[in-house]
Design a protein around this motif. Sequence first.
Motif, short mmCIF file in Angstrom:
data_model
loop_
_atom_site.label_atom_id
_atom_site.label_comp_id
_atom_site.label_asym_id
_atom_site.label_seq_id
_atom_site.Cartn_x
_atom_site.Cartn_y
_atom_site.Cartn_z
N LYS A 1 0.81 -1.21 0.00
CA LYS A 1 0.00 0.00 0.00
C LYS A 1 0.85 1.27 0.00
O LYS A 1 0.41 2.31 -0.48
N CYS A 2 2.08 1.18 0.54
CA CYS A 2 2.92 2.37 0.68
C CYS A 2 3.24 3.00 -0.67
O CYS A 2 3.20 4.22 -0.82
N ASP A 3 3.55 2.16 -1.66
CA ASP A 3 3.94 2.69 -2.98
C ASP A 3 3.76 1.59 -4.02
O ASP A 3 4.74 1.00 -4.51
N PRO A 4 2.51 1.31 -4.40
CA PRO A 4 2.28 0.21 -5.35
C PRO A 4 2.87 0.46 -6.72
O PRO A 4 3.15 -0.50 -7.45
N VAL A 5 3.08 1.72 -7.09
CA VAL A 5 3.67 2.01 -8.40
C VAL A 5 5.13 1.57 -8.43
O VAL A 5 5.58 0.88 -9.34
N SER A 6 5.90 1.97 -7.40
CA SER A 6 7.32 1.61 -7.37
C SER A 6 7.53 0.13 -7.14
O SER A 6 8.56 -0.44 -7.55
N ALA A 7 6.57 -0.53 -6.49
CA ALA A 7 6.70 -1.96 -6.22
C ALA A 7 6.74 -2.79 -7.50
O ALA A 7 7.27 -3.91 -7.51
N PHE A 8 6.18 -2.25 -8.59
CA PHE A 8 6.18 -2.97 -9.86
C PHE A 8 7.62 -3.17 -10.33
O PHE A 8 8.37 -2.21 -10.49
N GLY A 9 8.01 -4.42 -10.55
CA GLY A 9 9.37 -4.73 -10.97
C GLY A 9 10.38 -4.64 -9.84
O GLY A 9 11.58 -4.49 -10.09
N PRO B 1 -4.31 11.57 2.67
CA PRO B 1 -2.98 10.96 2.51
C PRO B 1 -2.66 9.98 3.65
O PRO B 1 -3.10 10.18 4.79
N LEU B 2 -1.91 8.96 3.33
CA LEU B 2 -1.58 7.94 4.33
C LEU B 2 -0.76 8.49 5.48
O LEU B 2 -0.72 7.89 6.56
N THR B 3 -0.09 9.62 5.26
CA THR B 3 0.77 10.17 6.31
C THR B 3 -0.02 10.82 7.44
O THR B 3 0.54 11.10 8.51
N HIS B 4 -1.30 11.09 7.24
CA HIS B 4 -2.10 11.69 8.30
C HIS B 4 -2.21 10.71 9.47
O HIS B 4 -2.67 9.59 9.31
N ALA C 1 -2.59 6.91 -1.52
CA ALA C 1 -3.94 6.98 -0.97
C ALA C 1 -4.98 7.06 -2.08
O ALA C 1 -6.00 6.36 -2.06
N ARG C 2 -4.70 7.89 -3.09
CA ARG C 2 -5.63 8.01 -4.20
C ARG C 2 -5.75 6.69 -4.97
O ARG C 2 -6.83 6.32 -5.43
N ALA C 3 -4.61 5.97 -5.09
CA ALA C 3 -4.65 4.66 -5.77
C ALA C 3 -5.52 3.67 -5.00
O ALA C 3 -6.10 2.75 -5.59
N ALA C 4 -5.61 3.88 -3.67
CA ALA C 4 -6.41 2.99 -2.84
C ALA C 4 -7.84 3.51 -2.67
O ALA C 4 -8.62 2.94 -1.90
N GLY C 5 -8.17 4.62 -3.35
CA GLY C 5 -9.52 5.18 -3.26
C GLY C 5 -9.77 5.98 -2.01
O GLY C 5 -10.93 6.13 -1.58
N GLN C 6 -8.70 6.51 -1.39
CA GLN C 6 -8.84 7.31 -0.19
C GLN C 6 -8.58 8.78 -0.50
O GLN C 6 -7.74 9.11 -1.35
#
Length: 525
Positions: free
Chosen positions: A298-306, A462-465, A454-459
């Motif tokens: 959840k922290c960074d699903p974009v960077s997790a790719f590859g 921001p997760l940092t709150h 957060a937006r990728a998870a539909g929230q």
Amino acid sequence: MSQTIQPIRRALISVSDKTGLLDLARALAAQGAEILSTGGSAKALRDAGVPVRDVSDYTGFPEILDGRVKTLVPMIHGGILGRRDLPSHQAQMREHGIGEIDLVAVNLYPFEKTVASGADSETCIENIDIGGPALIRAAAKNHAHVVVLTDPAQYEGLIDALGDGGTTLAMRTAYAGAAYARTAAYDAAIAAWFAQQAGEPLAERFALTGQRAEILRYGENPHQQAAFYRDGSQRPGVATAVQVQGKALSYNNINDTDAAFEAVAEFDAPAVVIVKHANPCGVAVGDSLSAAWDQALKCDPVSAFGGIVALNRPLDAETAEKISSIFTEVIVAPEADEAAQALLARKKNLRLLLTGGLPDPAAAGIVVRSVAGGFLAQTRDAGRIVPSELKVVTKRAPSAQEMQDLVFAFRVAKHVKSNAIVYARNGATVGVGAGQMSRVDSARIAAFKSGEAARAAGQDTPLTHGSVAASDAFFPFADGLEAIVAAGATAVIQPGGSIRDDEVIAAADAAGIAMVLTGMRHFRH
């Protein structure tokens, strides 16, 4: 110089590793070569029916001092070092009854393995070979006439050469180079052990050595050459791993996998670390690997790719199924059950590495980095904070949950490139800022990526709150702290030590957040 093809008329064999010994000796005997040998090697040959002559019988001098002295005699070294192309050498050899020795096959007492086994000091010292290195170096020096074998992997080539009448100068030269590399590595291991015994890991003369495990396709970029070496330390990780499946590892794969596995070893609870370009982009602990994976991703699903995924528990099928649902370069774990391996086998290109254990984050060790004209060496960053020793410097102290997350975040920050800012909540990273020239930029980038996640998870939030934040080094100004406050963090952990600590603490109090100081920084360049 000698003729190009050098026949083998007399060979000296003295090996601790008996792998391939009988095949080599039989091939030599079949060519009519006289075989000289010592101790266990002579016994093994004799028991197998291979004609062999004891060195002590050949030299007329017995093995003495419990075998410490057996080949250190002129009859042996003269036969190895004597030049066939110098009449003066030949005359002296005839005068003293010294016969030529054309082949030396020696592998050394297993000093490195003895040390790795945890043996006591006396046992280690007894496994320092003296005669072996002397024989190897002598034969390598006189490679114009003598071939030296230091590795059973060389025997097959030598046996093939016998079929062609003997060794070529090119072969003898190549084996001589390998011989000096072997004795250099052996001496380096001994020197490192003595330095460790003396409590001086960074000795005045530092010898760096390794055994090439693999030639890589290329380095960080296709125009760079690269190879992977093992240093013999047996620290669990890429060097000890068995690759169960997948394509060959690249230079960058190895570097990133090492970073991921060292990071995941920091945690006692089931943990998952996802790494991209040597930086963690998602870290979490949980009641299970599967739960930890969900939070890490959840922290960074974009960077997790590859990315590279490291686990500190044996990989199970449920977690393997989740990891394999996205493109993953490497999975590294201590072990993996059969169901997990069967599931991953469907992903032919995914590399699965099983290390057999976890590295000890607190263990001593040396880290080396090259610079122009030399290299830097330092002890491994084995520092670990103790919660009870943290110093609360704000009016508000962190809650129990905040303190737990602060310790977690600071352990992650240790493995993030400086300047590092890590946001965490409930045992998982929710934002990572790495490698920026400004600490405030790292804080802002981590917060930005948290919003994207957060937006990728539909929230909407921001997760940092409601998170906590860790900084790998002190805040030189209050602006970095203010950026963290703006991201919604409620507590901060940092080393302290800035001349403006008071300003930073005042900013934390003004924002109503808690701050603790570690007194320990974790720069990672």
